[in-house]
Design a protein around this motif. Structure first.
Motif, mmCIF file in Angstrom:
data_model
loop_
_atom_site.group_PDB
_atom_site.id
_atom_site.type_symbol
_atom_site.label_atom_id
_atom_site.label_comp_id
_atom_site.label_asym_id
_atom_site.label_seq_id
_atom_site.Cartn_x
_atom_site.Cartn_y
_atom_site.Cartn_z
ATOM 1 N N GLY A 1 5.648 -59.618 -19.360
ATOM 2 C CA GLY A 1 5.327 -59.095 -17.995
ATOM 3 C C GLY A 1 6.622 -58.823 -17.403
ATOM 4 O O GLY A 1 6.735 -57.920 -16.518
ATOM 5 N N ALA A 2 7.584 -59.680 -17.615
ATOM 6 C CA ALA A 2 8.932 -59.664 -16.949
ATOM 7 C C ALA A 2 9.792 -58.420 -17.429
ATOM 8 O O ALA A 2 10.683 -57.897 -16.736
ATOM 9 C CB ALA A 2 9.469 -60.874 -16.762
ATOM 10 N N GLY A 3 9.667 -58.311 -18.802
ATOM 11 C CA GLY A 3 10.643 -57.318 -19.681
ATOM 12 C C GLY A 3 10.117 -56.139 -19.738
ATOM 13 O O GLY A 3 10.792 -55.188 -20.248
ATOM 14 N N ASP A 4 9.010 -55.724 -19.836
ATOM 15 C CA ASP A 4 8.275 -54.366 -20.122
ATOM 16 C C ASP A 4 7.859 -53.654 -18.929
ATOM 17 O O ASP A 4 7.185 -54.193 -17.966
ATOM 18 C CB ASP A 4 6.994 -54.745 -21.121
ATOM 19 N N THR A 5 8.582 -52.358 -18.601
ATOM 20 C CA THR A 5 8.444 -51.695 -17.378
ATOM 21 C C THR A 5 6.847 -51.378 -17.422
ATOM 22 O O THR A 5 6.476 -51.626 -16.162
ATOM 23 C CB THR A 5 9.308 -50.452 -17.707
ATOM 24 N N LEU A 6 6.218 -50.891 -18.494
ATOM 25 C CA LEU A 6 4.700 -50.436 -18.153
ATOM 26 C C LEU A 6 3.823 -51.481 -17.892
ATOM 27 O O LEU A 6 3.034 -51.560 -16.865
ATOM 28 C CB LEU A 6 4.327 -49.777 -19.420
ATOM 29 N N GLU B 1 -5.852 -48.430 -17.071
ATOM 30 C CA GLU B 1 -4.696 -49.391 -16.928
ATOM 31 C C GLU B 1 -4.854 -50.365 -18.176
ATOM 32 O O GLU B 1 -3.921 -50.728 -18.887
ATOM 33 C CB GLU B 1 -4.803 -50.084 -15.710
ATOM 34 N N ASN B 2 -6.025 -50.596 -18.353
ATOM 35 C CA ASN B 2 -6.009 -51.764 -19.595
ATOM 36 C C ASN B 2 -5.832 -51.040 -20.887
ATOM 37 O O ASN B 2 -5.694 -51.775 -21.912
ATOM 38 C CB ASN B 2 -7.591 -52.326 -19.674
ATOM 39 N N ASP B 3 -6.074 -49.508 -21.149
ATOM 40 C CA ASP B 3 -5.767 -48.986 -22.356
ATOM 41 C C ASP B 3 -4.530 -48.872 -22.588
ATOM 42 O O ASP B 3 -4.014 -49.173 -23.542
ATOM 43 C CB ASP B 3 -6.581 -47.613 -22.309
ATOM 44 N N LEU B 4 -3.719 -48.780 -21.436
ATOM 45 C CA LEU B 4 -2.166 -48.776 -21.590
ATOM 46 C C LEU B 4 -1.630 -50.250 -21.847
ATOM 47 O O LEU B 4 -0.779 -50.358 -22.690
ATOM 48 C CB LEU B 4 -1.419 -48.185 -20.245
ATOM 49 N N LEU B 5 -2.264 -51.125 -21.198
ATOM 50 C CA LEU B 5 -1.903 -52.364 -21.548
ATOM 51 C C LEU B 5 -2.027 -52.963 -22.777
ATOM 52 O O LEU B 5 -1.050 -53.345 -23.541
ATOM 53 C CB LEU B 5 -2.688 -53.407 -20.500
ATOM 54 N N HIS B 6 -3.209 -52.557 -23.621
ATOM 55 C CA HIS B 6 -3.542 -52.954 -24.650
ATOM 56 C C HIS B 6 -2.564 -52.335 -25.848
ATOM 57 O O HIS B 6 -2.357 -52.647 -27.120
ATOM 58 C CB HIS B 6 -4.968 -52.731 -25.222
ATOM 59 N N THR C 1 6.459 -43.148 -17.072
ATOM 60 C CA THR C 1 7.210 -44.096 -17.953
ATOM 61 C C THR C 1 7.798 -42.960 -18.966
ATOM 62 O O THR C 1 7.327 -42.237 -19.530
ATOM 63 C CB THR C 1 6.151 -44.774 -18.715
ATOM 64 N N ALA C 2 9.296 -43.541 -19.148
ATOM 65 C CA ALA C 2 9.895 -42.810 -20.177
ATOM 66 C C ALA C 2 9.194 -42.986 -21.545
ATOM 67 O O ALA C 2 8.738 -43.931 -21.875
ATOM 68 C CB ALA C 2 11.199 -43.306 -20.262
#
Length: 446
Positions: free
Chosen positions: A244-249, A368-373, A431-432
């Motif tokens: 959570g701290a290190g990943d931009t997305l 959101e959760n699709d992106l998270l997974h 997001t890049a």
């Protein structure tokens, strides 16, 4: 992914069967929560608790859920989804039985704490099971959004249905005074009309546990030893926090969860008083709020069902999240603009705004959760979902404290809208590609 048949021959689960089981689990878990929602405060007061004592009982639930959120997510990643979900159901059976039958404050507080523990255990494993199973069946590029949308819609729909039943059953039982008095006399006051929906929830939770144990098949895992669990859970929690701290997305998703938690806190705190002011009495205001809450859950379910369509129309998941959150922000602004206005037009705008908040959040959630997974692997999937849930709870609770002390009027609504707008604007910048490239193992090297 296979499931044993009666003859012992494994049967391959297709994607429709996987979605169907995920939807069923989501519905069975949240239906008891809806059943208890409508009558719980009134049940506690009928048991003799003051409003302060009721708040303390609710605090026992919230604090327990927050304290266990991350450890239980890590536990699911270590020992498996099915066993943790089944334990959540067993805890909820005990919790609802204590709440439905308990007559002393400490009994009700223990029940609420057990329900908080069950809530923490359930936060993530079912969705993690769904994603893991789809990936095992169709690969890491398989469509997740459709199943996530249907699961989210099933959860919201189950709460809406439960709220209707939970509010209607006590009224139906109370229509005939003889039936209400019979309940009290035949059970020494343990069962009253208001406790019937809660006890019905116990039966549903038992069905939930049995379904989880029989339907949610998992790939074989290494046998979990006490030493392995004690080492693995803290490692999974730490890895989830680092991600959570290190990943931009992922960081953007967690901040959005906090913004959504603030919006919901504003609705839950401010709508009951507004309903009471509109109807003229607290009792009629409570009835109106129950109807609004049900309508809100229906709008959330509708938004979740529309999530795949929104993603197709907007081009991708990030734009879909932006669209959903912008819709919710517009709804809160409509509520703020009409707080001091009267008449049918203002009421219509306020009701539309209330529905838009839930519709937009429902539409944004699956994307959101699709992106998270796609940013985490199976070793940290449930932990990542727990971090997301914790962000929503903690930020929402903090915002609720601030909203509660602000003067009445549009300002509290505007605060919620401003925070949600900030979360919306996070998605204005794409997001890049390098940041979206591949799933990042949550349990990355130390």
């Amino acid at each position: 992914m296979t499931a044993p048949t009666r003859a012992g021959t494994p049967t391959v689960l297709d994607e429709r069967a996987i979605r169907r089981r995920f939807v069923t689990v989501s519905c069975l878990f949240w239906l008891p929560a809806g059943l208890a929602l409508a009558s719980m405060v009134l049940l506690f007061t009928e048991r003799g608790l003051s409003l302060g004592a009721v708040a303390a009982v609710f605090a026992a639930h919230s604090l327990t859920a927050a304290a266990l959120e991350l450890p239980t997510g890590g536990l699911s990643d270590v020992v498996g989804r099915r066993v943790v979900l089944a334990c959540a159901g067993v805890l909820n059976v005990c919790a609802l039985a204590l709440i439905g039958l308990g007559t002393t404050p400490w009994t009700l507080a223990v029940g609420a704490a057990l329900m908080g523990a069950g809530r923490a255990l359930s936060s993530g494993p079912a969705e993690a099971w769904y994603v893991d199973t789809v990936h095992a069946h169709a690969g890491p590029e398989a469509d997740l959004r459709t199943g996530l949308a249907r699961g989210s819609a099933a959860s919201a729909g189950a709460i809406a249905l439960g709220t209707l039943l939970g509010g209607g059953l006590p009224w139906l039982l109370g229509v005939g005074p003889d039936l209400g008095s019979l309940l009290r006399s035949s059970t020494s006051g343990l069962v009253v009309p208001l406790s019937v929906p809660v006890l019905l929830g116990v039966a549903v939770e038992i069905v939930f546990v049995l379904y989880v144990l029989t339907a949610l098949t998992e790939p074989p895992r290494p046998a979990a030893t006490p030493r392995g669990v004690l080492r693995g859970v803290p490692h999974s929690v730490a890895a989830g926090l680092r991600l959570g701290a290190g990943d931009t997305l992922v960081r953007r998703i967690l901040m959005t969860a906090g913004a959504a938690g603030t919006a919901l806190a504003a609705l839950e705190l401010l709508t009951p008083g507004r309903a009471a002011a509109l109807t003229g009495t607290p009792e009629s205001g409570a009835l109106l709020f129950a109807g609004l809450a049900t309508a809100g859950f229906v709008c959330s379910a509708l938004g979740s069902q529309l999530a795949p369509l929104v993603a197709r129309l907007t081009g991708d998941g990030e734009r879909a999240v932006l669209t959903g959150l912008a819709t919710s922000t517009a709804g809160l602004l409509a509520l703020a603009a009409t707080v001091s206005a009267g008449g049918a037009p203002a009421l219509t705008v306020a009701l539309a705004g209330y529905g838009l908040v839930y519709l937009g959040l429902g539409a944004a959630g699956p994307s959101e959760n699709d992106l998270l997974h796609r940013r985490v692997d199976t070793s940290g999937r449930a932990t990542a979902l727990s971090v997301q849930s914790l962000a929503a709870q903690l930020v929402g609770a903090a915002a609720g404290l601030v909203i509660g002390v602000l003067p009445a009027g549009p300002l509290p609504w505007l605060l919620g809208a401003a925070v949600l707008l900030a979360g919306t604007l996070l998605w204005a910048r794409r997001t890049a590609p390098a940041e979206r490239s591949a799933a990042v193992p949550a349990a990355a090297a130390e």
